[in-house]
Design a protein around this motif. Structure first.
Motif, short mmCIF file in Angstrom:
data_model
loop_
_atom_site.label_atom_id
_atom_site.label_comp_id
_atom_site.label_asym_id
_atom_site.label_seq_id
_atom_site.Cartn_x
_atom_site.Cartn_y
_atom_site.Cartn_z
N LYS A 17 100.03 47.35 37.35
CA LYS A 17 99.71 48.72 36.96
C LYS A 17 100.91 49.46 36.40
O LYS A 17 100.76 50.48 35.74
N TYR A 18 102.13 48.97 36.66
CA TYR A 18 103.33 49.63 36.16
C TYR A 18 103.74 49.12 34.78
O TYR A 18 104.63 49.70 34.15
N TYR A 19 103.14 48.05 34.31
CA TYR A 19 103.52 47.49 33.01
C TYR A 19 103.01 48.40 31.89
O TYR A 19 101.86 48.83 31.91
N GLY A 20 103.87 48.66 30.92
CA GLY A 20 103.50 49.53 29.82
C GLY A 20 103.44 50.99 30.20
O GLY A 20 102.81 51.79 29.51
N MET A 21 104.14 51.38 31.29
CA MET A 21 104.06 52.77 31.74
C MET A 21 104.86 53.68 30.81
O MET A 21 105.74 53.25 30.07
N ARG A 22 104.53 54.97 30.90
CA ARG A 22 105.13 55.98 30.02
C ARG A 22 106.60 56.21 30.37
O ARG A 22 106.99 56.24 31.54
N ILE A 23 107.43 56.34 29.33
CA ILE A 23 108.86 56.58 29.52
C ILE A 23 109.08 58.02 30.03
O ILE A 23 108.48 58.96 29.52
N ILE A 24 109.93 58.16 31.05
CA ILE A 24 110.33 59.47 31.55
C ILE A 24 111.74 59.75 31.02
O ILE A 24 112.68 59.01 31.32
N LYS A 25 111.89 60.80 30.22
CA LYS A 25 113.14 61.04 29.51
C LYS A 25 114.15 61.86 30.31
O LYS A 25 114.87 62.67 29.76
N THR A 26 114.19 61.66 31.60
CA THR A 26 115.19 62.32 32.44
C THR A 26 116.47 61.50 32.42
O THR A 26 116.44 60.30 32.72
N PRO A 27 117.63 62.08 32.08
CA PRO A 27 118.88 61.33 32.06
C PRO A 27 119.25 60.84 33.46
O PRO A 27 119.14 61.58 34.44
N VAL A 28 119.67 59.59 33.56
CA VAL A 28 120.04 58.99 34.85
C VAL A 28 121.48 58.48 34.76
O VAL A 28 121.82 57.71 33.86
N PHE A 29 122.31 58.94 35.68
CA PHE A 29 123.68 58.45 35.80
C PHE A 29 123.70 57.46 36.96
O PHE A 29 123.46 57.82 38.11
N LEU A 30 123.98 56.19 36.66
CA LEU A 30 123.98 55.13 37.66
C LEU A 30 125.42 54.77 38.02
O LEU A 30 126.25 54.57 37.13
#
Length: 470
Positions: A342-355
């Motif tokens: 169900k997670y395949y092809g999910m919508r991109i969330i454009k929140t910047p992430v600092f890893l």
């Protein structure tokens, strides 16, 4: 005399049974439609009331649409600017971080990713900052009361139901950053460090309303407990919660807090498991019983008695994949993250992430540590550098902590083997897929990748053994 035969039960014809089923099906649909109409009428009534109050008390400076209610609470003059631009050119206005009304993404030319994600120059730092140009509007114009009810549609909130239907105003400018984990990756250290910065406001304790699906509660806390700004200072306001966010709770960043930046910490899965197990042993939760022996956790699914210390939670890459930086459409990537379909092809969330890897915070090379501080400052959009963290480190590591297990013991060899297999998949996915996203940032990429590459090696081997930071 023949015995009297009992009467056989009457069997209804098949067509009558089908008619009954069709009738009850239509009745169910009608009742559900009636409930939805009542719900919509209640929300419309509540929102109309709030709009009247806003019109008489204050003016909202931007447009907002609650994705669940689909009712605008806005200044139409501001909203029409985007619409006119789209009619003329067919596209929306280009993104600017100083325009919090646009969708959130960072311009590709603002940052360099050759050796590190965030450059030092002030222009890039300004590109990552935005200005909060107004005081917060009244709380009642942003969220409805906790127990908002109506005679037409009474609502009794349940403990585990999301309260996002209570958000009726634009809350984007209320949250600037969030430290979202993982546990035992120095998130408390990072929060204390931020707390010493004059431009930052963050709670001392964990604030996990989004993990608990309570975004409206978070809005209330942000409005009443953290100041928006001071004399000549616009605060960066945020919280820390090392819990594992669900896809639903991460969606809140897209729908309500699109101006926020996210900081996520990781570390070697073997050292993470050892540290987390010892932490839970020292701080055993009431009612959970004793932790099971770590050697017995191999091959077991997470359970309540493990208190979050399980092999499944060492899959940092699977949790990172929930942030939506890739759409998981590549079969090789799917094999690495091993998430449900169900997670395949999910919508991109454009929140910047600092890893960051925890090792970067304790780097003994002054040059690497200085570069990390500069990159984190640029990502956060701070005007002044992050202060010296020596005092924070002194307060954090003054007490020698007891240990229940030493994961390098021979009896934990099968456990380490499982964690190393997880580490290999996580290392590959982060380097190949996650860092390819334009919304993913690290400090000194070459150095970061070298650290993550070590996840594929057993830290208990004499050739690579390093001292664990508890």
């Amino acid at each position: 005399m023949k015995p009297q035969q009992s009467a056989s039960p009457t069997v209804q014809p098949q067509h009558l049974l089908q008619q009954q089923q069709r009738f009850y099906g239509l009745l169910t649909v009608a009742l559900m439609s009636f409930c939805l109409l009542c719900q919509s009428a209640f929300r419309l009534e509540q929102t109309t009331r709030i709009q009247r109050e806003i019109a008489t008390t204050s003016k909202t400076s931007d447009t907002f649409t609650n994705p669940k209610i689909n009712i605008h609470v806005a200044d139409d003059r501001v909203m029409s600017k985007d619409k006119k631009q789209k009619r003329k050119t067919g596209v929306e206005r280009p993104f600017s971080l100083r325009n919090p009304g646009s969708s959130h993404s960072i311009p590709s030319d603002a940052l360099s990713r050759s050796t590190r994600a965030v450059p030092k120059d002030s222009a890039a730092a300004d590109a990552l900052a935005y200005t909060r140009d107004y005081e917060f509007p009244p709380l009642e114009s942003l969220v409805l009361p906790v127990n908002a009810t109506s005679d037409k549609f009474p609502r009794k909130p349940t403990p585990f139901a999301s309260d996002e239907h209570l958000i009726i105003g634009d809350v984007r400018q209320m949250l600037d950053f969030a430290i979202l984990g993982h546990a035992k990756t120095a998130t408390s250290y990072l929060a204390k460090w931020f707390h010493t910065h004059p431009e930052m406001q963050i709670w001392n304790d964990e604030v996990c309303d989004l993990v608990e699906l309570r975004p409206a509660d978070l809005v209330r806390k942000l409005h009443t407990e953290l100041p928006p700004n001071a004399a000549n200072v616009t605060y960066q306001r945020g919280f820390k919660c090392p819990g594992r966010l669900s896809r639903t709770s991460l969606r809140y960043f897209r729908d309500y807090f699109s101006n926020a930046k996210v900081i996520v910490g990781v570390r070697h899965p073997v050292r993470w498991f050892e540290s987390y197990y010892n932490f839970r042993w020292r701080h055993n939760k009431a009612g959970y019983g004793d932790l099971p022996d770590a050697a017995s956790m191999v091959g077991r699914a997470c359970s309540k008695d493990m208190q979050g210390v399980c092999l499944e939670h060492a899959n940092f890459h699977a949790h990172l994949a929930m942030f939506g930086k890739t759409n998981l459409s590549d079969p090789d990537e799917q094999n690495l993250v091993q998430l449900p379909e169900k997670y395949y092809g999910m919508r991109i969330i454009k929140t910047p992430v600092f890893l960051y890897d925890m090792e970067q915070l304790y780097d003994k090379d002054p040059a690497n540590l200085s570069l990390f501080k500069a990159d984190l400052q640029a990502f956060m959009g701070l005007k002044t550098p992050l202060p010296d963290d020596s005092e924070v480190a002194k307060k954090t590591h003054t007490v020698k902590k007891k240990r229940k297990m030493d994961i390098c013991e021979v009896r934990y060899t099968p456990l380490r083997a499982e964690l190393l297999e997880i580490g290999k998949r996580a290392s590959t996915w982060i380097r190949k897929y996650f860092l390819s996203s334009p919304q993913a940032f690290v400090s000194n990429r070459k150095h970061f990748e070298a650290i993550v590459k070590k996840w594929e090696m057993d830290p208990c081997d004499d050739s690579v053994r390093v001292k664990a930071i508890q």
